[in-house]
Scaffold this motif. Structure first.
Motif: not given
Length: 121
Positions: A1-3, A96, A98, A101-102, A105, A107-110
């Motif tokens: 999980q990216v935060q 924010h 964009e 890359r994990s 996954h 993630y398009l945006e966080v």
């Protein structure tokens, strides 16, 4: 999980400075672009500053010459130096990212949780 975890907001007088920081946590291999948005009461969220992994930046005219965005790719951290602050800069500032890359996954945006900046006149 990216935060994304931001910090550095607070209360400052007009003409003063603040520095915001935002660090991305998780098993991250790279981030295409990072930036800051802000949302004032009753207004739409707007872009404040954006920086790509290559260092290209863009700012709206309202903050150009007063705000400076930078990033440390090795630390997946972005900074926003805000100088000559004005009362109209008062808002919640959101970090924010964009194209994050994990390991598993893309993630398009966080979005970060937001940090309040209040500029008194």
């Amino acid at each position: 999980q990216v935060q994304l975890v931001g910090s550095g907001g607070g209360l400052v007088q007009a003409g003063g400075s603040l520095r915001l920081s935002c660090a991305a946590s998780g098993s991250i291999f790279g981030i295409s672009a990072m930036g800051w948005y802000r949302q004032a009461p009753g207004k739409q969220r707007e872009l404040v500053a954006r920086i790509t992994s290559g260092g290209s930046t863009n700012y709206p005219d309202s903050v150009k010459g007063r705000f400076t965005i930078s990033r440390d790719n090795a630390k997946n951290t972005v900074y926003l130096q805000m100088d000559n602050l004005k009362p109209e800069d008062t808002a919640v500032y959101y970090c924010h990212a964009e194209g994050v890359r994990s390991e598993l996954h893309l993630y398009l945006e966080v979005w970060g949780q937001g940090t309040l900046v209040t500029v008194s006149s």
